[in-house]
Enzyme design. Structure first.
Site, short mmCIF file in Angstrom:
data_model
loop_
_atom_site.label_atom_id
_atom_site.label_comp_id
_atom_site.label_asym_id
_atom_site.label_seq_id
_atom_site.Cartn_x
_atom_site.Cartn_y
_atom_site.Cartn_z
N ARG A 158 0.82 -1.22 0.00
CA ARG A 158 0.00 0.00 0.00
C ARG A 158 0.86 1.27 0.00
O ARG A 158 0.53 2.26 0.64
CB ARG A 158 -0.95 0.04 1.21
CG ARG A 158 -2.02 -1.04 1.21
CD ARG A 158 -3.00 -0.82 0.05
NE ARG A 158 -4.17 -1.66 0.17
CZ ARG A 158 -4.25 -2.92 -0.25
NH1 ARG A 158 -3.23 -3.49 -0.87
NH2 ARG A 158 -5.36 -3.60 -0.10
N SER A 227 -10.89 -0.76 3.18
CA SER A 227 -10.12 -0.91 4.43
C SER A 227 -9.71 0.47 4.92
O SER A 227 -9.06 1.21 4.18
CB SER A 227 -8.86 -1.73 4.18
OG SER A 227 -9.17 -2.99 3.66
N GLU A 323 -5.07 3.57 6.16
CA GLU A 323 -4.75 3.33 4.76
C GLU A 323 -5.38 4.45 3.93
O GLU A 323 -4.84 4.92 2.94
CB GLU A 323 -5.33 1.98 4.34
CG GLU A 323 -4.76 1.46 3.07
CD GLU A 323 -5.81 0.99 2.11
OE1 GLU A 323 -6.15 1.77 1.20
OE2 GLU A 323 -6.29 -0.14 2.26
#
Ligand code: EPU
Length: 339
Positions: A158, A227, A323
């Site tokens: 990520r 998420s 995130e």
């Protein structure tokens, strides 16, 4: 250009923030006209599926909307270039229909093609870094297009150079993927491992869609940004002591010897799954997703995220990093651990 532009349609949390100026160039020459007028702070927005507006006002927004897909192929592989304003899932569908293989596991990820390298989107055992050939990136300072190959993008979980040293110094114009004409399924991820070995690309694509639809709330029905936190990656010592206490804890060993834990599991074990606070909450099915039941204020999500961080820290001594990117009227902000 629009002044005082309302952004509800441009963020998957459906928050009604307003930006002082909204630019949506469709070509490089339109962009070049805009750059001299872009005043800091500004933010480059894709489809807004990974951004939380933390205030009623945001910075100036630049949302490049270049369109187009081109394909160069030989007998074995395909170099497919897609412009930043294309929709990611539509691109996956196009590839499956044309037998260009490698991204079927990334079906139904919300967002634009231009945003996909920024956080190195990943799901069900595949990440963008596995298939990227290069990224065409426009640099504001030099007014030139640069080509960054896979290694120059500094992809990690990520993460990429576009989130770090190149943040706001330019923007992604086009993404080129190296896809295969030979079909080879990637069925390593739990949920896909029950499929037969001779499964087709279309079947994997459909299975990923089915899993996502069963586990993740659809943003158009229950606004969310997927998420909310990253899965934390911990040292083996930390993992061993947790594993003693929680033998059933999911864990994924990484190449560097560290262990990735499942943030959704940590949140659920902290007793927060399904928690509702006013008009926001922790999703009932997938605790890693924070959902908006109708709040018009991003601070409600911020306060809920802090609540989750505090509880997981208190129980597991692990600090969950968002995130999702948090945008205030002054620029990106961090939710840091208070000492
Ligand atoms: N789990 C729980 N409770 C929960 C949620 C998950 O116990 O409420 C457990 C699951 O049972 C499983 C483990 O946690 O053992 C992992 O769950 P899952 O497979 O659903 O994946 P995830 O780690 O929660 C990551 C990505 C997703 C991606 C899936 C599938 C991150 C931050 N998230 O989620 O990506 O779709 O794997 O590959 O890495 C996104 O980035 O927005 C996103 C949705």
């Amino acid at each position: 250009m629009h002044n005082q532009y309302e952004l509800t349609q441009h963020n998957s949390f459906a928050l009604p923030a307003i930006c002082p100026a909204f630019y949506q160039p469709k070509t490089l020459s339109e962009l070049e006209d805009i750059v001299p007028h872009l005043s800091s702070p500004f933010y480059i927005l894709g489809e807004g599926s990974n951004t939380l507006f933390t205030e009623q006002a945001t910075t100036t927004i630049l949302q490049p909307n270049f369109k187009g897909i081109t394909v160069k192929e030989n007998d074995d592989f395909v170099l497919l270039s897609a412009k930043c304003g294309e929709n990611w899932h539509e691109l996956v569908k196009y590839c499956v229909e044309n037998n260009y293989h490698g991204i079927e596991n990334l079906a139904l990820i919300p967002g634009s093609v231009g945003a996909s390298p920024v956080q190195n989107i990943g799901a069900y055992g595949t990440e963008l870094a596995d298939v990227i050939d290069h990224v065409s990136w426009y640099e504001f300072d030099t007014k030139t297009l640069k080509t960054l190959d896979q290694s120059a993008c500094q992809f990690a979980y990520r993460d990429s150079i576009f989130k770090n040293s190149l943040a706001n110094k330019g923007f992604i114009v086009e993404v080129t993927l190296r896809l295969s004409k030979q079909w080879q399924a990637n069925l390593t991820y739990r949920g896909l491992d029950t499929l037969p070995v001779d499964v087709s690309a279309k079947e994997v694509f459909q299975k990923v869609i089915d899993i996502r639809q069963s586990k993740l709330p659809a943003p158009d029905k229950l606004p969310n940004a997927g998420s909310f936190f990253k899965n934390p990656v911990v040292e083996i010592k930390c993992f061993n002591s947790l594993k003693e206490q929680y033998p059933d804890m999911p864990a994924y060993p990484q190449k560097d010897g560290r262990i990735k834990l499942a943030a959704g599991w940590l949140i659920e074990k902290s007793g927060l799954k399904g928690l509702r606070k006013g008009n926001v909450g922790v999703d009932k099915t997938q605790a890693l997703v924070l959902v908006n039941y109708g709040s018009k204020d991003g601070q409600d999500i911020v306060q809920l995220a802090k609540h989750v961080q505090e509880h997981v820290l208190a129980k597991f001594d692990i600090f969950l990093q968002p995130e999702v990117r948090l945008l205030s009227s002054k620029g990106l902000i961090q939710l840091t651990q208070s000492k």
